[in-house]
Write a protein that holds these residues in place. Structure first.
Motif, PDB file in Angstrom:
ATOM      1  N   THR A 208      36.975  23.161  40.319  1.00 40.76           N
ATOM      2  CA  THR A 208      36.326  23.751  39.142  1.00 40.76           C
ATOM      3  C   THR A 208      35.962  25.207  39.419  1.00 40.76           C
ATOM      4  O   THR A 208      36.285  26.102  38.627  1.00 40.76           O
ATOM      5  N   ARG A 209      35.327  25.449  40.551  1.00 41.66           N
ATOM      6  CA  ARG A 209      34.945  26.830  40.869  1.00 41.66           C
ATOM      7  C   ARG A 209      36.187  27.698  41.040  1.00 41.66           C
ATOM      8  O   ARG A 209      36.203  28.876  40.645  1.00 41.66           O
ATOM      9  N   ALA A 210      37.238  27.119  41.626  1.00 43.18           N
ATOM     10  CA  ALA A 210      38.477  27.886  41.803  1.00 43.18           C
ATOM     11  C   ALA A 210      39.066  28.277  40.454  1.00 43.18           C
ATOM     12  O   ALA A 210      39.443  29.436  40.235  1.00 43.18           O
ATOM     13  N   ALA A 211      39.123  27.333  39.526  1.00 44.33           N
ATOM     14  CA  ALA A 211      39.725  27.619  38.221  1.00 44.33           C
ATOM     15  C   ALA A 211      38.884  28.628  37.447  1.00 44.33           C
ATOM     16  O   ALA A 211      39.422  29.540  36.802  1.00 44.33           O
ATOM     17  N   VAL A 212      37.578  28.493  37.528  1.00 40.72           N
ATOM     18  CA  VAL A 212      36.708  29.457  36.846  1.00 40.72           C
ATOM     19  C   VAL A 212      36.890  30.827  37.501  1.00 40.72           C
ATOM     20  O   VAL A 212      36.926  31.853  36.817  1.00 40.72           O
ATOM     21  N   GLY A 213      37.045  30.844  38.801  1.00 41.95           N
ATOM     22  CA  GLY A 213      37.302  32.106  39.501  1.00 41.95           C
ATOM     23  C   GLY A 213      38.599  32.748  39.032  1.00 41.95           C
ATOM     24  O   GLY A 213      38.676  33.966  38.839  1.00 41.95           O
ATOM     25  N   ALA A 214      39.614  31.939  38.845  1.00 41.04           N
ATOM     26  CA  ALA A 214      40.896  32.472  38.356  1.00 41.04           C
ATOM     27  C   ALA A 214      40.735  32.990  36.930  1.00 41.04           C
ATOM     28  O   ALA A 214      41.331  34.006  36.553  1.00 41.04           O
ATOM     29  N   GLY A 215      39.881  32.300  36.146  1.00 39.42           N
ATOM     30  CA  GLY A 215      39.637  32.734  34.771  1.00 39.42           C
ATOM     31  C   GLY A 215      40.147  31.727  33.759  1.00 39.42           C
ATOM     32  O   GLY A 215      41.355  31.598  33.587  1.00 39.42           O
ATOM     33  N   ILE A 216      39.233  31.024  33.098  1.00 39.10           N
ATOM     34  CA  ILE A 216      39.623  30.040  32.081  1.00 39.10           C
ATOM     35  C   ILE A 216      38.704  30.136  30.877  1.00 39.10           C
ATOM     36  O   ILE A 216      37.648  30.781  30.927  1.00 39.10           O
ATOM     37  N   ASP A 217      39.109  29.453  29.801  1.00 41.11           N
ATOM     38  CA  ASP A 217      38.329  29.475  28.568  1.00 41.11           C
ATOM     39  C   ASP A 217      37.496  28.224  28.390  1.00 41.11           C
ATOM     40  O   ASP A 217      36.525  28.222  27.629  1.00 41.11           O
TER      41      ASP A 217
END
Lengths: 260, 260, 260, 260
Positions: A208-217
């Protein structure tokens, strides 16, 4: 560059009481944190590993419970649709129609969902490349519907395993549509328990933190108050009492990623 | 839970002037940002796709230039070692010895590197599972050396492609050793240009932020002032003038991930 | 379009008696069947999963035993070389030098092997696409040596698993060099037993017949008289007493495939 | 251990004349060779990459043409079913109902197909392990129908690529049901041409001989008299005039594999 939305709830609709209780609690958490929230639960699990597995209450009873969630808590709701007929019925209650990953190339289903003029959330198939989603999008857009969400939930990686390719998040974003990260199906080990899928819940916060770091909506996440007795996806759902801490970190990272 | 370290520099040692200039500039950036910095460059690229490719200045001349970087800028340096003999010679200059991914199961090399008593950075082979690193660690530990870094640089995913499985970061961390994320080799498309590897530099910032979001101890990144004329890995190196912005975001995310 | 050659023997050189006995028995079988035979065994296993694993008798003693196999039975012999120095020494005894899969892109090793002017058998790395072998071939050809064999032994497929892509056999054949199928390493589950590789010996006959059906120039196969007590690769070696039956079918298929 | 059956025909039902002509010609070939033959063609391609792609004549017109093939040539026919409703209608004409790979875990479809009491051919999903098929089989068997065929058509391998794991053939055979090898979809490059799938027809003979060598009960193969103008899967279909030669080799190998 708006803050992420949370799409969350129990994998499958179980007893009405439990469903309402989970909705209420997640609503309270997301209100405290200022995170827009969409309630998710499935009325039918149409492709469980085993024919013995619990499938849910079915379309009619399921939609009734989802309607109660809408009415009592003022939450938008999302659920899967599996057939052209379901898409039509479900449109009366659902705010967002979800196309399951295995069905993400079924043209008739995508078109029927598109024609309801609801928001459509497509889970990218485990067998698709990130750029393959362009053709999926075109199928929905052919109906004139341009309210589309695209969800990453892992791609086939050897047997009984999925891997999340974080490059898929910016690649799918090139379509211009919001990109969702499904944090709990991404840690599934499909078929990994023989007659059901195993899962590695311990990796949910990292991914989750990785995906938010990459940038998601948006973050999609299955949450249960007692995962150990859940009727579906227990091994990968997030325990309700761990949700807030996870979201606090995710929100702080999201703000950094999106600030100029 | 200390802030991340940066390991960075040009893929291969090119002209001395350029190497020193890059070291100086990265040093200035990391000092501004308060990020501990280790200079990286290879004196020999021993497994280029093609026999025609530039390999570097070789061990002796290469170590001389690395020594200048140490002396002039006071930076610790890291470079690859490919043979037992190289491990011994290189130990005179290097602070960290790097075991290339393809060689990450070569017992004699791991033992020779371990015996130098330097810090050893093992790049996890593209053919290894995260838990396979436990046996690699045991080989180095057999020498009594417990100064080990473990680097994720992507795993084989079909042909001419790698995928970063972010689950590998917490999994490798279970060894107790620091985990490094190699942001530029992770976007390589090995052999993707026929007689050399292609790369997708555009994804470096996304993967870097993702890995920092998951939680890491160091970022490894190849950086060049003119990637378009670089003699190695041009397609995936980070342009020097984009480094600072990338690190600012990464540092902010790192602080959130590591605060209690 | 000549009939296939068999390259076979125990994974690693164990007691001299056993090695000679296995060579003698395989020779008898292949003579009965009219199959040209090359004896294979390793004097050193330089990249075992675990540092505790048996590595073999070492270069010197190993070459002595291989020399006995040559002298007593008149068989050509093949063994792995791992370093530039080994390539030179081993050339005195070996008829074919084998480049291990993990080392299949190490330029210096390929060149040193090529310069011995022996036949070179390259095992295609588990991380390489079939067409990547073209650059490997070019490295050897740069020495003027054009006696090259190319071996398929499976490609990374998720974690702790390999898959044989039978398309690789005709694709590698486009180089103009003979193509070998390694039937026993192809059923390895690398690292699958934690501190050693597991293997699925039961699939060897299926994959062998499949590869012969696709069309190959040689079968590579590790064979042991008592796999259950073998010091290396026991789980995937073919029991000596099952070899003949396997070869009879393979030979019959090979004849069909190659007849006009 | 009976000789293999051929399941073959054009990917999609095109003009009636062409369909009948192809059926007639394949019938003639298989009669000459003594190979039992089932005619295959799809009335609807429900999951083409692009919404612009030709889908076929639809259920009603398609079944009429398939009925003509049955009546005129006395051939059993197979076609895909995509929904519960289609399963019921199609049962009036089809001898074998095929479950498309993407739908191979859709419980309702498997059950509806099973309840027709026809033979059911399940294509193993590109996202399934060989042993995952056990649960698929159990879904069909739950209807009391035990006339099941299991088809290998490749498994996801990186992006826009499939690989055939020949181990899956004996593994699926452990269910006790006949195993089919789909030689033309196995060489697809899904989505590989952007808005359609690419394919590598040149590998069909290699993979066919390999699968027959491993041991199978039926070959599935899409065949067209003019693949270059075909409305579906042109890049991977076998040209009609190459079919006989391919079958001659396959039959000879099959006999060897199955003789005691």
């Amino acid at each position: 560059n708006r803050p992420f939305v949370l799409i969350a709830g129990p994998c499958v609709i179980e007893e009405e009481d439990r469903v309402l209780r989970i909705a209420e609690k997640i609503k309270a958490i997301t209100e405290r944190l200022g995170i827009p929230y969409v309630f998710k639960s499935s009325y039918d699990k149409a492709n469980r590993s085993s024919i013995e597995s619990f499938r849910g209450p079915g379309l009619e009873s399921g939609l009734e419970i989802l309607k109660k969630v809408k009415d009592e808590f003022g939450l938008p709701v999302i659920s899967d649709v599996h057939t052209v007929e379901q898409a039509k019925s479900a449109a009366e209650v659902l705010d967002i129609m979800q196309i399951p990953a295995f069905l993400s190339r079924q043209t008739d289903l995508l078109v029927a969902a598109g024609e309801t003029d609801k928001v459509i959330n497509v889970k990218k198939g485990q067998f698709l490349a990130p750029w393959d989603i362009d053709q999926v999008v075109a199928k929905i857009e052919s109906t004139g519907n341009e309210k589309i969400l695209l969800t990453e939930r892992g791609v086939s990686f050897g047997y009984n395993n999925l891997v999340v390719d974080m490059r898929s998040l910016p690649r799918m974003k090139k379509t211009g549509y919001p990109v969702v990260f499904d944090a709990t199906h991404s840690v599934q080990l499909p078929g990994g328990a023989g007659d059901s899928s195993a899962g590695e819940r311990e990796y949910v916060p990292y991914l989750t933190r990785a995906a938010v770091g990459a940038g998601i909506d948006a973050i999609f996440m299955e949450v249960h108050d007692e995962p150990e007795v859940a009727l579906c996806d227990g091994p990968n759902m997030v325990p309700l009492d761990e949700l807030e801490e996870l979201l606090i970190k995710a929100k702080a990272i999201d703000e950094i990623v999106k600030e100029n």
